[in-house]
Each structure stands twice: as structure tokens, then as C-alpha cells.
Write a protein that holds these residues in place. Sequence first.
Motif, mmCIF file in Angstrom:
data_model
loop_
_atom_site.group_PDB
_atom_site.id
_atom_site.type_symbol
_atom_site.label_atom_id
_atom_site.label_comp_id
_atom_site.label_asym_id
_atom_site.label_seq_id
_atom_site.Cartn_x
_atom_site.Cartn_y
_atom_site.Cartn_z
ATOM 1 N N GLN A 65 -14.557 -1.482 -2.655
ATOM 2 C CA GLN A 65 -14.279 -1.479 -4.099
ATOM 3 C C GLN A 65 -15.342 -2.248 -4.885
ATOM 4 N N CYS A 94 -4.163 0.434 -8.488
ATOM 5 C CA CYS A 94 -5.403 0.153 -7.763
ATOM 6 C C CYS A 94 -6.451 -0.333 -8.761
ATOM 7 N N LEU A 95 -7.163 -1.388 -8.403
ATOM 8 C CA LEU A 95 -8.198 -1.912 -9.304
ATOM 9 C C LEU A 95 -9.308 -0.894 -9.533
ATOM 10 N N HIS A 125 -2.547 -0.360 1.851
ATOM 11 C CA HIS A 125 -3.399 0.143 0.766
ATOM 12 C C HIS A 125 -4.870 -0.276 0.996
ATOM 13 N N HIS A 157 -8.464 1.802 2.081
ATOM 14 C CA HIS A 157 -9.779 1.729 1.423
ATOM 15 C C HIS A 157 -10.910 1.665 2.456
ATOM 16 N N LEU A 172 -4.133 -2.996 -6.565
ATOM 17 C CA LEU A 172 -4.662 -3.309 -5.249
ATOM 18 C C LEU A 172 -6.046 -2.725 -5.076
HETATM 19 ZN ZN LIG Z 1 -7.013 0.007 -4.316
#
Ligand SMILES: [Zn+2]
Length: 185
Positions: free
Chosen positions: A50, A92-93, A134, A138, A185
Motif C-alpha cells: 500500500q 481500505c486505506l 485483509h 494485500h 485497513l
Molecule cells: Zn487495505
Amino acid sequence: MVREIVIWPDPILKEVAHPVDRVDDGIRRLLDDMAETMYAADGVGLAAPQIAVKKRVIVIDTSPRQEGQTLIHLVNPEIVRGEGELTYTEGCLSIPGEAEDVDRFARVWVRALDYHGKPFELEAEGLLAVALQHETDHLNGTVFVDHLSSLKRELIRKRMKKLKAQRAAEPAAEVKTAARHESAL
Ligand SMILES: [Zn+2]
């Protein structure tokens, strides 16, 4: 240092992250930056992809929403067992402003290395169990919208496209749109 969070869809969010060979100062710096980035965005979890780092590293802190929890660093996490069912409204971020119900295991057992490279095991339920699943997703190139119907996913894709265009036109507006949902998340 707060890093920039990658917004879905983005090729890096579809890639499988690489295992970490050794937890050294570089990895600890990454863990520190990830925690700082997660807190700055008001999230409860963050995975290295991320912030565009292809490593199997995650941080989670569900303490604002779950008693008895604190910041957890996980390097090379592995879900060794899952049990039961839990439907949780996830955010989700990397997909700001969106939240949808996702079916997960209610309880999971995870094996990982800690901040010092020491192996540990963790048994989790509730939001922490959701966060572990979660974030591990990723690391395998999966985001929560991949668990939704293609119709829902395409609607979210359109909204993200619009959001990206807005942010490109007005970068200052970016900061607090990140995590309005309680379990980003
Ligand atoms: Zn996420």
C-alpha cells in the motif's frame, strides 16, 4: 516518515509481495514508516504494498476499536489456520471512502516474525482477525473489493477514478479523505 498511500486500482496492489530474508534496520525503518503512515491516515492496518513496497510486511493496531490491543508488527505473516465465519464491514486505506461487507474467518492463527526478527504466533478474533486476513490478502495481490460482485467492484472502480482525478487537480484536499470509515485497513 509518513509515506504516500497507493490508491486502487494500481498494478502494485495486484502483485505478490516478496518474503523478507532478514529483519534488519532497513525493515525496522519500513515498519516505523508504515505505523506512522497508518496512524496519520487514521487506519487500523497497513500492508507494505500500500506504500508501493513489495515486501511481506504489515502493521496493525486495532486498539481504538478493540480493547486490549496494541501496535503489532508482522514480517512474513502466514495464516496457518482459520475457523468459523464472520461478516465484517471493511474499508481500505487504498480505497478511500468505500466500505462493504466481506466474509472472513471469525478466528485465525498466524505465524510471523516480530520487530526484532523473532518468530511468534498469534491467535485472533473479531476486528484483529479481519485485519490479519485483509492485510495478508494485500501481500498476495488481493484487495477487499476482489471479494465483492463484479458489479459492485466496477462501481467502486469508477468512483476511485473520479477521486484520483480530483486529487490530481487539487492535491491539498487529499489529506483527510483517506479513512472516514471506522475500519480502514
Ligand atoms: Zn487495505
